[in-house]
Design an enzyme around this catalytic site. Sequence first.
Site, PDB file in Angstrom:
ATOM      1  N   HIS A 147      42.549  39.242  35.096  1.00 42.01           N
ATOM      2  CA  HIS A 147      43.291  40.453  35.473  1.00 42.01           C
ATOM      3  C   HIS A 147      44.800  40.213  35.341  1.00 42.01           C
ATOM      4  O   HIS A 147      45.535  41.066  34.846  1.00 42.01           O
ATOM      5  CB  HIS A 147      43.007  40.841  36.936  1.00 42.01           C
ATOM      6  CG  HIS A 147      41.595  41.222  37.232  1.00 42.01           C
ATOM      7  ND1 HIS A 147      40.853  40.604  38.215  1.00 42.01           N
ATOM      8  CD2 HIS A 147      40.800  42.169  36.697  1.00 42.01           C
ATOM      9  CE1 HIS A 147      39.655  41.156  38.270  1.00 42.01           C
ATOM     10  NE2 HIS A 147      39.583  42.102  37.357  1.00 42.01           N
TER      11      HIS A 147
ATOM     12  N   LYS B 278      30.828  50.607  46.854  1.00 41.74           N
ATOM     13  CA  LYS B 278      30.681  49.447  45.955  1.00 41.74           C
ATOM     14  C   LYS B 278      30.499  48.148  46.739  1.00 41.74           C
ATOM     15  O   LYS B 278      30.351  47.095  46.139  1.00 41.74           O
ATOM     16  CB  LYS B 278      31.915  49.324  45.038  1.00 41.74           C
ATOM     17  CG  LYS B 278      31.852  50.216  43.793  1.00 41.74           C
ATOM     18  CD  LYS B 278      32.741  49.659  42.680  1.00 41.74           C
ATOM     19  CE  LYS B 278      32.536  50.369  41.359  1.00 41.74           C
ATOM     20  NZ  LYS B 278      33.278  49.768  40.252  1.00 41.74           N
TER      21      LYS B 278
ATOM     22  N   ARG C 182      36.555  42.383  27.571  1.00 42.08           N
ATOM     23  CA  ARG C 182      36.262  40.957  27.395  1.00 42.08           C
ATOM     24  C   ARG C 182      35.330  40.717  26.219  1.00 42.08           C
ATOM     25  O   ARG C 182      35.521  39.813  25.432  1.00 42.08           O
ATOM     26  CB  ARG C 182      35.602  40.390  28.668  1.00 42.08           C
ATOM     27  CG  ARG C 182      36.539  40.227  29.810  1.00 42.08           C
ATOM     28  CD  ARG C 182      35.794  39.956  31.073  1.00 42.08           C
ATOM     29  NE  ARG C 182      34.898  41.055  31.384  1.00 42.08           N
ATOM     30  CZ  ARG C 182      34.261  41.210  32.509  1.00 42.08           C
ATOM     31  NH1 ARG C 182      34.379  40.327  33.462  1.00 42.08           N
ATOM     32  NH2 ARG C 182      33.478  42.262  32.715  1.00 42.08           N
TER      33      ARG C 182
ATOM     34  N   SER D  79      35.113  38.654  38.351  1.00 38.70           N
ATOM     35  CA  SER D  79      35.198  38.511  39.812  1.00 38.70           C
ATOM     36  C   SER D  79      33.828  38.161  40.384  1.00 38.70           C
ATOM     37  O   SER D  79      33.720  37.379  41.335  1.00 38.70           O
ATOM     38  CB  SER D  79      35.678  39.821  40.444  1.00 38.70           C
ATOM     39  OG  SER D  79      36.955  40.154  39.967  1.00 38.70           O
TER      40      SER D  79
HETATM   41  O1  PNS Z   1      37.134  46.723  38.210  1.00 36.45           O
HETATM   42  P1  PNS Z   1      36.095  47.784  37.959  1.00 36.45           P
HETATM   43  O2  PNS Z   1      35.100  47.820  39.114  1.00 36.45           O
HETATM   44  O3  PNS Z   1      35.422  47.635  36.631  1.00 36.45           O
HETATM   45  O4  PNS Z   1      36.886  49.186  37.963  1.00 36.45           O
HETATM   46  C1  PNS Z   1      36.187  50.392  37.850  1.00 36.45           C
HETATM   47  C2  PNS Z   1      37.101  51.621  38.090  1.00 36.45           C
HETATM   48  C3  PNS Z   1      37.854  51.485  39.398  1.00 36.45           C
HETATM   49  C4  PNS Z   1      38.086  51.721  36.959  1.00 36.45           C
HETATM   50  C5  PNS Z   1      36.168  52.865  38.108  1.00 36.45           C
HETATM   51  O5  PNS Z   1      35.103  52.648  38.977  1.00 36.45           O
HETATM   52  C6  PNS Z   1      36.894  54.147  38.498  1.00 36.45           C
HETATM   53  O6  PNS Z   1      37.727  54.647  37.778  1.00 36.45           O
HETATM   54  N1  PNS Z   1      36.556  54.682  39.694  1.00 36.45           N
HETATM   55  C7  PNS Z   1      37.149  55.901  40.203  1.00 36.45           C
HETATM   56  C8  PNS Z   1      36.143  57.066  40.163  1.00 36.45           C
HETATM   57  C9  PNS Z   1      36.208  57.814  38.858  1.00 36.45           C
HETATM   58  O7  PNS Z   1      37.236  58.277  38.432  1.00 36.45           O
HETATM   59  N2  PNS Z   1      35.036  57.949  38.198  1.00 36.45           N
HETATM   60  C10 PNS Z   1      34.914  58.679  36.945  1.00 36.45           C
HETATM   61  C11 PNS Z   1      35.230  57.794  35.764  1.00 36.45           C
HETATM   62  S1  PNS Z   1      33.859  57.679  34.707  1.00 36.45           S
END
Ligand code: PNS
Length: 163
Positions: free
Chosen positions: A17, A41, A90, A128
């Site tokens: 990150h 989550k 990645r 993570s």
């Molecule tokens: O580090 P991560 O868990 O891969 O991040 C995921 C994240 C936070 C980018 C994603 O879960 C997110 O954008 N959540 C907010 C809810 C949202 O907007 N959902 C619709 C997008 S498809």
Amino acid sequence: MLRAIYPGSFDPVTYGHLDIMKRTSKIVDELVVGVLNNNAKMPLFSVEERVKMLKEVAKDFTNVVIVPFDGLLVDFAKKMEAGLIIRGLRAITDFEYELQMSQTNHKLEPDVETMFLTTSIEYSYLSSTTVKEIAAFGGEISQFVPEAVAGMLVEKMKAKRRV
Ligand code: PNS
């Protein structure tokens, strides 16, 4: 003024990150690291703890701010007046989910674009989830996360064992 959002769970933040943060901060004027506050989550660290860790590891970047968010990412981007979302890729295994997410976000908010940075090769295996697993079994994590994060992770695992 180009402001971008780098969103994620950061549970916890890893060197992978940090690499994306560092490289993006050289491209944009301001980078907002958006820390997802979503208990569904079941994160290991609370959003306050994740924000604290990120503030510590990003303290030397002059154009990076750490902001928690909940709800839709595109709403957060709008609120922060950011027209760009940055995500790290990645491997091909990330691609399907990232493509779906970026296309969904673009449908929801056509003014917000997503751009991808490929992770530096030395971090392409890192996640993570695996770092938490190694820490849970008492393995060495200093090569995966900054020192401050490693300390918090070790303490968290000790506290979990006591419960
Ligand atoms: O580090 P991560 O868990 O891969 O991040 C995921 C994240 C936070 C980018 C994603 O879960 C997110 O954008 N959540 C907010 C809810 C949202 O907007 N959902 C619709 C997008 S498809």
